[in-house]
Design an enzyme around this catalytic site. Structure first.
Site, mmCIF file in Angstrom:
data_model
loop_
_atom_site.group_PDB
_atom_site.id
_atom_site.type_symbol
_atom_site.label_atom_id
_atom_site.label_comp_id
_atom_site.label_asym_id
_atom_site.label_seq_id
_atom_site.Cartn_x
_atom_site.Cartn_y
_atom_site.Cartn_z
ATOM 1 N N ASN A 13 0.881 -1.164 0.000
ATOM 2 C CA ASN A 13 0.000 0.000 0.000
ATOM 3 C C ASN A 13 0.917 1.212 0.000
ATOM 4 O O ASN A 13 1.592 1.490 0.993
ATOM 5 C CB ASN A 13 -0.902 -0.002 1.237
ATOM 6 C CG ASN A 13 -1.811 1.209 1.296
ATOM 7 O OD1 ASN A 13 -1.620 2.195 0.589
ATOM 8 N ND2 ASN A 13 -2.809 1.145 2.157
ATOM 9 N N ARG A 15 0.463 4.189 0.347
ATOM 10 C CA ARG A 15 0.165 5.235 1.322
ATOM 11 C C ARG A 15 0.706 4.891 2.709
ATOM 12 O O ARG A 15 0.655 5.720 3.611
ATOM 13 C CB ARG A 15 -1.343 5.474 1.384
ATOM 14 C CG ARG A 15 -1.885 6.007 0.044
ATOM 15 C CD ARG A 15 -3.361 6.255 0.097
ATOM 16 N NE ARG A 15 -3.660 7.294 1.091
ATOM 17 C CZ ARG A 15 -4.858 7.472 1.614
ATOM 18 N NH1 ARG A 15 -5.857 6.700 1.272
ATOM 19 N NH2 ARG A 15 -5.057 8.426 2.490
ATOM 20 N N CYS A 16 1.226 3.688 2.882
ATOM 21 C CA CYS A 16 1.716 3.219 4.176
ATOM 22 C C CYS A 16 3.228 3.409 4.267
ATOM 23 O O CYS A 16 3.970 2.901 3.427
ATOM 24 C CB CYS A 16 1.351 1.745 4.348
ATOM 25 S SG CYS A 16 2.102 0.958 5.779
ATOM 26 N N ASN A 17 3.672 4.114 5.285
ATOM 27 C CA ASN A 17 5.097 4.384 5.450
ATOM 28 C C ASN A 17 5.898 3.090 5.614
ATOM 29 O O ASN A 17 6.960 2.934 5.005
ATOM 30 C CB ASN A 17 5.313 5.306 6.657
ATOM 31 C CG ASN A 17 6.750 5.748 6.773
ATOM 32 O OD1 ASN A 17 7.355 6.180 5.786
ATOM 33 N ND2 ASN A 17 7.311 5.632 7.954
#
Length: 118
Positions: A13, A15-17
């Site tokens: 994902n 958007r996930c750090n």
């Protein structure tokens, strides 16, 4: 002698750090992984079951309990099968990133856990 993995697939994902960090660690190891954007192309129920089995995880160990949908669906008391069904229907519930290499499968949380399969 240390043997590196030859291939890698990351269920990612962007958007996930943590997921972005793990992707970078894989690339830093000299592997260009197959990137599966699992929110766009989620695994099937059987595919998710295999990923979790290969990683030695139960659905309750790989579900994102902080997601709003987890509370909305009242999953706190759900069975493992019900959790797997919810994760299949709502892939945002799948904890990430899951990394598969020829050396094994791991839920890379924390990010450094990915080194176990590189």
């Amino acid at each position: 002698m240390f043997c590196m993995a030859n291939t890698a697939t990351i269920y990612h994902n962007q958007r996930c750090n943590t997921s972005r960090t793990v992707l970078g660690l894989i690339r830093d190891a000299g592997i260009e992984p197959t990137v599966v954007k699992y929110l766009e192309t989620p695994p099937t129920r059987d595919g998710l079951r295999k990923l979790l089995d290969d990683a030695g995880l139960k659905p309750s160990e790989a579900i994102r309990k902080k997601e709003a949908i987890y509370k909305e669906l009242s999953l706190a008391q759900a069975s493992e099968d019900e959790l797997l069904d919810a994760m299949t229907e709502h892939p945002i519930l799948i904890e990430r990133p899951i990394v598969v290499t020829d050396k094994g499968t791991v839920l890379a949380r924390p990010a450094t856990k990915v080194t176990e399969v590189l």
